[in-house]
Design an enzyme around this catalytic site. Sequence first.
Site, PDB file in Angstrom:
ATOM      1  N   ASP A   3       0.842  -1.195   0.000  1.00 56.94           N
ATOM      2  CA  ASP A   3       0.000   0.000   0.000  1.00 56.94           C
ATOM      3  C   ASP A   3       0.878   1.247   0.000  1.00 56.94           C
ATOM      4  OD1 ASP A   3      -2.123  -1.723   0.195  1.00 56.94           O
ATOM      5  OD2 ASP A   3      -2.356  -1.486   2.364  1.00 56.94           O
TER       6      ASP A   3
HETATM    7  N1  URA Z   1      -1.307  -5.958   3.749  1.00 56.61           N
HETATM    8  C1  URA Z   1      -1.808  -4.714   3.773  1.00 56.61           C
HETATM    9  O1  URA Z   1      -2.866  -4.464   4.309  1.00 56.61           O
HETATM   10  N2  URA Z   1      -1.088  -3.741   3.172  1.00 56.61           N
HETATM   11  C2  URA Z   1       0.108  -3.948   2.594  1.00 56.61           C
HETATM   12  O2  URA Z   1       0.727  -3.011   2.076  1.00 56.61           O
HETATM   13  C3  URA Z   1       0.619  -5.255   2.596  1.00 56.61           C
HETATM   14  C4  URA Z   1      -0.108  -6.246   3.189  1.00 56.61           C
END
Ligand code: URA
Length: 216
Positions: free
Chosen positions: A87
């Site tokens: 993310d």
């Molecule tokens: N899980 C999430 O919620 N975000 C990420 O960036 C990676 C795994």
Amino acid sequence: MAKTQIHRGKVKIGETVIRDPSFIFDVEGQDVFYKGQKVFYNEFYYILMDKPKGVLCATEDKNQTTVIDIIPEEMRRNGLAPVGRLDKDTTGLLVITDDGDFAHRCIAPSKKIGKTYIATLDGDLTEEMRQKFKEGIILADKTECKPAELEIIDRNVAKLTITEGKYHQIKRMFGTVGLGVNELRRISIGSFILPDDMKSGECRFLSAEDLAKFEQ
Ligand code: URA
């Protein structure tokens, strides 16, 4: 002779002209050019980045800075793409490569490669949560997650290892036990471990040994 050629700007590493004869040629993963001719060539690039917060995990975007945009010029080439997605607000270990088959092997759920994260939560963790993660969390939309290893590091800090990569998986997993994720940082994928001395945004080439160990 070689020093003169370097001094005259005849040697390039990746896209960068080297003019300092004392430059240390650590060419792992990089192409070297002499007078425009490739004298050392790597079929693929494998880069490990400590992804900073606020940078998009994508190859290109009209409005936002992507992880590809922040790769130093001398480490860049066409076709590089992040392996899997983090993310925008997640930091830490990201592999970037132009080797599509390798990327596929890294993220294929059948390979069950462990991805480990440090999550800072907005509430306290419990033994009951650890057990639930171990049994396999069922997300709000009824998606079933594979068993995950949750280690309680501190009241609100967890080390979590998952073997899949569903959309926002970790945030959604903690959501099912009523916790929000304040910070998320990936520290390893299989045998690739984020070095402690890496700075945010820094990129390093993975060595042939790193890759061989990963594929074992
Ligand atoms: N899980 C999430 O919620 N975000 C990420 O960036 C990676 C795994």
